[in-house]
Design an enzyme around this catalytic site. Sequence first.
Site, PDB file in Angstrom:
ATOM      1  N   LYS A   1       0.864  -1.184   0.000  1.00 13.39           N
ATOM      2  CA  LYS A   1       0.000   0.000   0.000  1.00 13.39           C
ATOM      3  C   LYS A   1       0.897   1.229   0.000  1.00 13.39           C
ATOM      4  O   LYS A   1       1.115   1.871   1.029  1.00 13.39           O
ATOM      5  CB  LYS A   1      -0.901  -0.034   1.236  1.00 13.39           C
ATOM      6  CG  LYS A   1      -2.376  -0.187   0.894  1.00 13.39           C
ATOM      7  CD  LYS A   1      -3.250  -0.312   2.088  1.00 13.39           C
ATOM      8  CE  LYS A   1      -4.475   0.582   1.994  1.00 13.39           C
ATOM      9  NZ  LYS A   1      -5.248   0.454   0.757  1.00 13.39           N
TER      10      LYS A   1
HETATM   11  N1  PMP Z   1      -6.585  -4.251  -3.188  1.00 12.70           N
HETATM   12  C1  PMP Z   1      -6.288  -2.940  -3.202  1.00 12.70           C
HETATM   13  C2  PMP Z   1      -5.587  -2.365  -4.390  1.00 12.70           C
HETATM   14  C3  PMP Z   1      -6.642  -2.136  -2.115  1.00 12.70           C
HETATM   15  O1  PMP Z   1      -6.365  -0.831  -2.114  1.00 12.70           O
HETATM   16  C4  PMP Z   1      -7.319  -2.704  -1.014  1.00 12.70           C
HETATM   17  C5  PMP Z   1      -7.724  -1.843   0.165  1.00 12.70           C
HETATM   18  N2  PMP Z   1      -6.669  -1.752   1.071  1.00 12.70           N
HETATM   19  C6  PMP Z   1      -7.597  -4.070  -1.037  1.00 12.70           C
HETATM   20  C7  PMP Z   1      -7.218  -4.816  -2.136  1.00 12.70           C
HETATM   21  C8  PMP Z   1      -8.296  -4.736   0.109  1.00 12.70           C
HETATM   22  O2  PMP Z   1      -7.479  -4.718   1.240  1.00 12.70           O
HETATM   23  P1  PMP Z   1      -8.070  -4.730   2.718  1.00 12.70           P
HETATM   24  O3  PMP Z   1      -9.023  -5.834   2.798  1.00 12.70           O
HETATM   25  O4  PMP Z   1      -6.879  -4.920   3.578  1.00 12.70           O
HETATM   26  O5  PMP Z   1      -8.738  -3.409   2.927  1.00 12.70           O
END
Ligand code: PMP
Length: 301
Positions: free
Chosen positions: A151
């Site tokens: 991220k």
């Molecule tokens: N893929 C991307 C590109 C994202 O930005 C997110 C959000 N963080 C997710 C998947 C899902 O991640 P999470 O379940 O940890 O929010």
Amino acid sequence: MPLVYFNGAFVADTDAHVSIFTHALHYGTAVFEGIRSYGDGQRAHIFRGDDHYERLRANASLLAMDFPWTPAELTALTVELLRRNRFFDDRYIRPLLFKNGAEFGAGLPPGETLAIMAAPMPHGPGTGRPIRATWSKWRRFPAAACPAGAKIAGLYVNSSLARAEAIARGYDQPILLAMDGQVAEGYGANLFAVFGDQVTTPPATADILPGITRATLIEYFQKHPDLHLTVEPLAPERLQQADEAFFCGTGMEILSIGSIDGKRLTHDEQSGPVTAAARAWYKSLVTGGLPDFGHWLTAVS
Ligand code: PMP
């Protein structure tokens, strides 16, 4: 005036300023998280705070950032932010750790600032109807080019382009393929597909960001007595044949995909039964209704 945590102190959001020279603003050299807290107005709790902050720590190390906190300390700081603001409702929490240097030129100069802010986000967002998805013209960037599972702020231009392009063509959300043509994920969410009693989601090697919601649902499906989970490459033609499919992420929670490029999935008018059951389970999980998972919740008051 809402308070934010900024550079070591709780300050009014209007007092949290950065310089126009800030390195992260020019080069995307920041890492961030999206965390949710759920509350009834009197009491709230943060869902999987330590796991989100552990991911922030891992991503910060990719950008050679100093990270003098433990995940538990940052969860505690977030509790304090919510408490000071009396934010006992459903919130989206955004920790952001950015390169604060003022020099021109890409690179990873030392010097970071941590900010944490929170905005209202009711449980169960979305369109209220199954999503009209489309195959994005943009591919996920491969792990050989950038750390696809991280991220990192600058990498989100990929998501921004994909989402904007899908909306410009009249759809709700894009589905991105990896460079090898297999299904990767949405623009800010992972993806599951259901074929009868088989449930599948693409593996980390599909250049996805392996989400915490995805990990949560993998646990759910692995323990499910009637469903069989696989984590394996998913071809777009196969996804198009799914009985059900859904996006999942912290912000989106669980959103049913009704159609892809106008071609309906079998359950198109409403969520299919597997998606609906997963969503009901997830709702009770994050709102504190499943005592077995109490270790994933941190109380705010
Ligand atoms: N893929 C991307 C590109 C994202 O930005 C997110 C959000 N963080 C997710 C998947 C899902 O991640 P999470 O379940 O940890 O929010």
